[in-house]
Design a protein around this motif. Sequence first.
Motif, PDB file in Angstrom:
ATOM      1  N   GLY A 247     -58.482  29.281  48.438  1.00 21.94           N
ATOM      2  CA  GLY A 247     -57.778  30.821  48.052  1.00 21.94           C
ATOM      3  C   GLY A 247     -56.702  30.518  47.224  1.00 21.94           C
ATOM      4  O   GLY A 247     -56.785  29.194  45.586  1.00 21.94           O
ATOM      5  N   LEU A 248     -56.305  31.645  46.176  1.00 20.53           N
ATOM      6  CA  LEU A 248     -56.420  31.584  44.955  1.00 20.53           C
ATOM      7  C   LEU A 248     -55.054  33.214  45.192  1.00 20.53           C
ATOM      8  O   LEU A 248     -55.187  33.407  45.630  1.00 20.53           O
ATOM      9  CB  LEU A 248     -56.637  32.353  43.285  1.00 20.53           C
ATOM     10  N   GLU A 249     -54.084  33.299  44.710  1.00 17.66           N
ATOM     11  CA  GLU A 249     -53.594  33.705  44.005  1.00 17.66           C
ATOM     12  C   GLU A 249     -53.248  33.770  42.173  1.00 17.66           C
ATOM     13  O   GLU A 249     -53.103  33.215  41.468  1.00 17.66           O
ATOM     14  CB  GLU A 249     -51.901  33.368  43.858  1.00 17.66           C
ATOM     15  N   VAL A 250     -53.059  35.408  42.111  1.00 20.24           N
ATOM     16  CA  VAL A 250     -54.106  35.777  40.378  1.00 20.24           C
ATOM     17  C   VAL A 250     -53.356  37.190  40.246  1.00 20.24           C
ATOM     18  O   VAL A 250     -53.188  37.804  41.504  1.00 20.24           O
ATOM     19  CB  VAL A 250     -55.434  35.947  40.163  1.00 20.24           C
ATOM     20  N   VAL A 251     -52.334  37.113  39.168  1.00 20.39           N
ATOM     21  CA  VAL A 251     -52.085  37.959  38.676  1.00 20.39           C
ATOM     22  C   VAL A 251     -52.891  38.860  37.955  1.00 20.39           C
ATOM     23  O   VAL A 251     -53.002  38.283  36.854  1.00 20.39           O
ATOM     24  CB  VAL A 251     -50.261  37.252  37.835  1.00 20.39           C
ATOM     25  N   LEU A 252     -52.896  40.160  37.655  1.00 15.99           N
ATOM     26  CA  LEU A 252     -53.790  40.867  37.798  1.00 15.99           C
ATOM     27  C   LEU A 252     -53.054  41.675  35.994  1.00 15.99           C
ATOM     28  O   LEU A 252     -52.351  40.955  35.264  1.00 15.99           O
ATOM     29  CB  LEU A 252     -54.797  41.818  37.409  1.00 15.99           C
ATOM     30  N   ALA A 253     -54.289  42.116  34.715  1.00 14.12           N
ATOM     31  CA  ALA A 253     -53.384  42.468  34.040  1.00 14.12           C
ATOM     32  C   ALA A 253     -52.487  43.509  33.392  1.00 14.12           C
ATOM     33  O   ALA A 253     -51.215  43.079  32.567  1.00 14.12           O
ATOM     34  CB  ALA A 253     -54.349  42.430  33.113  1.00 14.12           C
ATOM     35  N   ASP A 254     -51.826  44.053  34.300  1.00 14.09           N
ATOM     36  CA  ASP A 254     -51.574  44.848  34.622  1.00 14.09           C
ATOM     37  C   ASP A 254     -50.275  44.815  35.578  1.00 14.09           C
ATOM     38  O   ASP A 254     -49.279  45.648  36.099  1.00 14.09           O
ATOM     39  CB  ASP A 254     -51.896  46.441  35.734  1.00 14.09           C
ATOM     40  N   GLY A 255     -49.682  43.489  36.050  1.00 12.15           N
ATOM     41  CA  GLY A 255     -49.132  42.678  36.664  1.00 12.15           C
ATOM     42  C   GLY A 255     -49.407  43.057  38.273  1.00 12.15           C
ATOM     43  O   GLY A 255     -48.334  42.598  38.588  1.00 12.15           O
ATOM     44  N   THR A 256     -50.128  43.738  38.685  1.00 12.06           N
ATOM     45  CA  THR A 256     -50.445  43.123  40.281  1.00 12.06           C
ATOM     46  C   THR A 256     -50.537  41.607  40.618  1.00 12.06           C
ATOM     47  O   THR A 256     -51.391  40.819  39.283  1.00 12.06           O
ATOM     48  CB  THR A 256     -51.712  44.132  40.464  1.00 12.06           C
ATOM     49  N   VAL A 257     -50.283  41.046  41.656  1.00 13.80           N
ATOM     50  CA  VAL A 257     -50.545  40.360  42.398  1.00 13.80           C
ATOM     51  C   VAL A 257     -51.413  40.440  43.162  1.00 13.80           C
ATOM     52  O   VAL A 257     -51.608  40.959  44.588  1.00 13.80           O
ATOM     53  CB  VAL A 257     -49.293  39.554  42.772  1.00 13.80           C
ATOM     54  N   LEU A 258     -52.620  39.588  43.037  1.00 13.34           N
ATOM     55  CA  LEU A 258     -53.454  39.303  44.168  1.00 13.34           C
ATOM     56  C   LEU A 258     -53.664  38.512  45.241  1.00 13.34           C
ATOM     57  O   LEU A 258     -53.888  36.601  44.456  1.00 13.34           O
ATOM     58  CB  LEU A 258     -54.786  39.598  43.359  1.00 13.34           C
ATOM     59  N   ASP A 259     -52.929  38.725  46.508  1.00  8.22           N
ATOM     60  CA  ASP A 259     -52.612  36.997  47.117  1.00  8.22           C
ATOM     61  C   ASP A 259     -54.188  37.254  48.038  1.00  8.22           C
ATOM     62  O   ASP A 259     -54.078  37.619  49.050  1.00  8.22           O
ATOM     63  CB  ASP A 259     -51.611  37.684  47.538  1.00  8.22           C
ATOM     64  N   CYS A 260     -55.046  36.476  47.031  1.00  4.93           N
ATOM     65  CA  CYS A 260     -55.973  35.671  48.257  1.00  4.93           C
ATOM     66  C   CYS A 260     -55.617  34.342  48.560  1.00  4.93           C
ATOM     67  O   CYS A 260     -57.133  33.088  48.025  1.00  4.93           O
ATOM     68  CB  CYS A 260     -57.164  35.237  47.175  1.00  4.93           C
ATOM     69  N   LEU A 261     -54.694  33.561  48.855  1.00  2.18           N
ATOM     70  CA  LEU A 261     -53.737  32.559  49.030  1.00  2.18           C
ATOM     71  C   LEU A 261     -54.698  31.366  50.578  1.00  2.18           C
ATOM     72  O   LEU A 261     -53.691  31.435  50.788  1.00  2.18           O
ATOM     73  CB  LEU A 261     -52.465  32.388  48.435  1.00  2.18           C
ATOM     74  N   ASP A 272     -65.628  37.718  48.365  1.00  5.36           N
ATOM     75  CA  ASP A 272     -65.164  36.933  48.111  1.00  5.36           C
ATOM     76  C   ASP A 272     -64.459  37.159  46.652  1.00  5.36           C
ATOM     77  O   ASP A 272     -65.206  36.265  45.525  1.00  5.36           O
ATOM     78  CB  ASP A 272     -66.203  35.506  47.861  1.00  5.36           C
ATOM     79  N   LEU A 273     -63.257  37.680  46.410  1.00  3.80           N
ATOM     80  CA  LEU A 273     -62.908  37.581  45.360  1.00  3.80           C
ATOM     81  C   LEU A 273     -62.420  36.556  44.607  1.00  3.80           C
ATOM     82  O   LEU A 273     -61.993  36.798  42.939  1.00  3.80           O
ATOM     83  CB  LEU A 273     -61.827  38.898  45.557  1.00  3.80           C
ATOM     84  N   LYS A 274     -61.796  36.174  45.017  1.00  6.15           N
ATOM     85  CA  LYS A 274     -61.623  34.258  44.274  1.00  6.15           C
ATOM     86  C   LYS A 274     -62.290  33.419  43.516  1.00  6.15           C
ATOM     87  O   LYS A 274     -62.249  33.190  42.357  1.00  6.15           O
ATOM     88  CB  LYS A 274     -61.116  33.027  44.956  1.00  6.15           C
ATOM     89  N   GLN A 275     -63.333  33.714  43.505  1.00  2.96           N
ATOM     90  CA  GLN A 275     -65.133  33.934  42.888  1.00  2.96           C
ATOM     91  C   GLN A 275     -64.980  34.087  41.380  1.00  2.96           C
ATOM     92  O   GLN A 275     -64.985  33.627  40.598  1.00  2.96           O
ATOM     93  CB  GLN A 275     -66.576  33.560  43.882  1.00  2.96           C
ATOM     94  N   LEU A 276     -64.496  35.522  41.557  1.00  2.56           N
ATOM     95  CA  LEU A 276     -64.555  35.979  40.351  1.00  2.56           C
ATOM     96  C   LEU A 276     -63.448  34.851  38.231  1.00  2.56           C
ATOM     97  O   LEU A 276     -63.428  35.182  37.780  1.00  2.56           O
ATOM     98  CB  LEU A 276     -63.734  37.135  39.607  1.00  2.56           C
ATOM     99  N   PHE A 277     -62.432  34.896  39.613  1.00  2.00           N
ATOM    100  CA  PHE A 277     -61.646  34.097  38.486  1.00  2.00           C
ATOM    101  C   PHE A 277     -61.792  32.442  38.115  1.00  2.00           C
ATOM    102  O   PHE A 277     -61.372  31.832  37.618  1.00  2.00           O
ATOM    103  CB  PHE A 277     -60.010  34.278  38.852  1.00  2.00           C
ATOM    104  N   ILE A 278     -62.674  32.076  39.738  1.00  2.00           N
ATOM    105  CA  ILE A 278     -62.985  30.872  39.165  1.00  2.00           C
ATOM    106  C   ILE A 278     -63.870  30.330  38.006  1.00  2.00           C
ATOM    107  O   ILE A 278     -65.337  30.618  37.509  1.00  2.00           O
ATOM    108  CB  ILE A 278     -63.441  30.136  40.567  1.00  2.00           C
ATOM    109  N   GLY A 279     -63.271  29.988  36.978  1.00  2.00           N
ATOM    110  CA  GLY A 279     -64.351  30.056  35.473  1.00  2.00           C
ATOM    111  C   GLY A 279     -63.549  31.394  34.514  1.00  2.00           C
ATOM    112  O   GLY A 279     -64.857  30.971  33.718  1.00  2.00           O
ATOM    113  N   SER A 280     -63.026  32.010  34.692  1.00  2.00           N
ATOM    114  CA  SER A 280     -63.291  33.051  34.318  1.00  2.00           C
ATOM    115  C   SER A 280     -62.585  32.951  33.136  1.00  2.00           C
ATOM    116  O   SER A 280     -61.902  33.894  31.593  1.00  2.00           O
ATOM    117  CB  SER A 280     -62.708  34.658  35.034  1.00  2.00           C
ATOM    118  N   GLU A 281     -62.416  31.781  32.439  1.00  2.00           N
ATOM    119  CA  GLU A 281     -61.182  31.313  31.816  1.00  2.00           C
ATOM    120  C   GLU A 281     -60.012  31.892  31.124  1.00  2.00           C
ATOM    121  O   GLU A 281     -59.595  32.220  30.086  1.00  2.00           O
ATOM    122  CB  GLU A 281     -61.903  31.124  29.973  1.00  2.00           C
ATOM    123  N   GLY A 282     -59.266  32.963  31.912  1.00  2.00           N
ATOM    124  CA  GLY A 282     -58.056  33.775  32.177  1.00  2.00           C
ATOM    125  C   GLY A 282     -58.071  35.247  31.567  1.00  2.00           C
ATOM    126  O   GLY A 282     -57.655  35.244  31.070  1.00  2.00           O
TER     127      GLY A 282
END
Length: 543
Positions: A247-261, A272-282
């Motif tokens: 799982g991941l906790e991610v903050v999106l560009a507009d400040g939204t906190v995506l809690d998939c931890l 499986d939204l966390k997979q979008l951010f694994i390898g997305s390089e910020g």
Amino acid sequence: MGPHVVPRQLVWLSRWQAVCARGASVQHRTRAGVSRIPSLLSPGGALGASPLVRRSSSSTPPGAPEVVLTQQRYPVTRLPFSAVSAEDLAAFERILPGGVVTDPEVLEASNVDWLRTVRGCSKVLLRPRTSQEVARILRYCHERNLAVNPQGGNTGMVGGSVPVFDEIILSTTLMNRIISFHSVSGTLVCQAGCVLEELSQYVEERGFVMPLDLGAKGSCHIGGNVATNAGGLRFLRYGSLHGTVLGLEVVLADGTVLDCLTSLRKDNTGYDLKQLFIGSEGTLGVITAVSIQCPPKPRAVNVAFLGCPGFAEVLQTFSSGKELLGEILSAYEFMDAECMWLVTHHLHLASPVQESPFYVLVETSGSRAGHDAEKLSDFLERALSSGLVTDGTVATDQTRLKALWALRERISEALSRDGYVYKYDLSLPTERLYDLVSDLRARLGSQAKHVVGYGHLGDGNLHLNVTSEAFSPSLLADLEPYVYEWTARQRGSVSAEHGLGFKKRGVLSYSKPPEALRLMQQLKALLDPKGILNPYKTLPVQA
């Protein structure tokens, strides 16, 4: 905030503009210290008991070549983002009291990659401690159209972790808290700024290991590892972060906190939204916390360092290892003779085996020392008797294990001391893995100081490196796009584990079809419509 803060920061801004304008030289830490590893004696002999090398931070020695600004070396144009103002600094100080850095002397290291090949000109470094502070920062930057460069340990190879222009650097250095660890499941939950080596020590004390291990483990952050989908030395055994991250906790560009931890092994509810951010390089969001599955710590670990007469024998030894070692085979690394010359010449390490055209490092990890030793002995006996291996040594204690691993892990450091480095991280069919190295040596001739090949043979991952005295446009023209075209003809990947960052953003089409590129661009536009997150990185320029 006291009334003195903004004027003081404006002074620093003014000083930094002067630094950038005159192109002052930049000092920067290296990924590894300068201590020498224990000397390795004769084949099969004991290893010295000198202190082990540990990667650390240090400034570049005086007289090191100046790092040219990225905007001067590469054809890149600044996008129409806002520039940081005094009002912005005041707003950041309200969000992060004491966590706003504008001193150009402090900013130097964060503006330059560890390879000293790219250099930004950011005037502001922000150091949040919580995901809510990250959310407030990004919400503000989104409203003001301020570009943001997320940064972890700054150990990347492709210029993805440093600004290209004056993007605000958002550092996760202070987000280094371990949130929880479950001793039954082996699930670790921590903030993104935790250093990989410190996490490894933490879980090993509890009978587990991290599922990834990198040469930069003393500096890299787990959030950066996930953001770049780092592979590393344990990939053969434990697979990629796409499988071990729960799982991941991610903050999106507009400040939204995506809690998939989540810490669940199984969760089949929707995408499986966390997979979008694994390898997305910020580029899609800032990872602020990670939940990761840690496997049990092996009770028995052996490392064999072997010399092989040719690359064909390297491949055959790997096949034999898979057959005879089976489930205990945890790593199979190779390096060529030029790599060995570099680590012995620049780092003063000593080879534990006689001189060979190729070297392999074989690691086994299991639960029963006797069982594993018997398997390894059978494997080595067959390899030696058949001529696949001409010399070798085996280590079982931690001091000698780490010393043998250092020969492989410190190649990148040795290369950085040899001159300017052109680095390529490729996935190729295993049987063709070294052909490109031989091809380039013939193609480049005396233009290059060294053309070397090493990497994770068990994963089909070649680290191709070329060194020269200084950056050479003509040498780069002979390398690119030739290397990418060669890789594409083999249906390989132009980035096996380092990511694309700034340097490789324009070559994605060699590995992905137009339909995939369009979908990536659509995802970027959906999650970061203003494009403020790590601009100029990962996707081609038109994105």
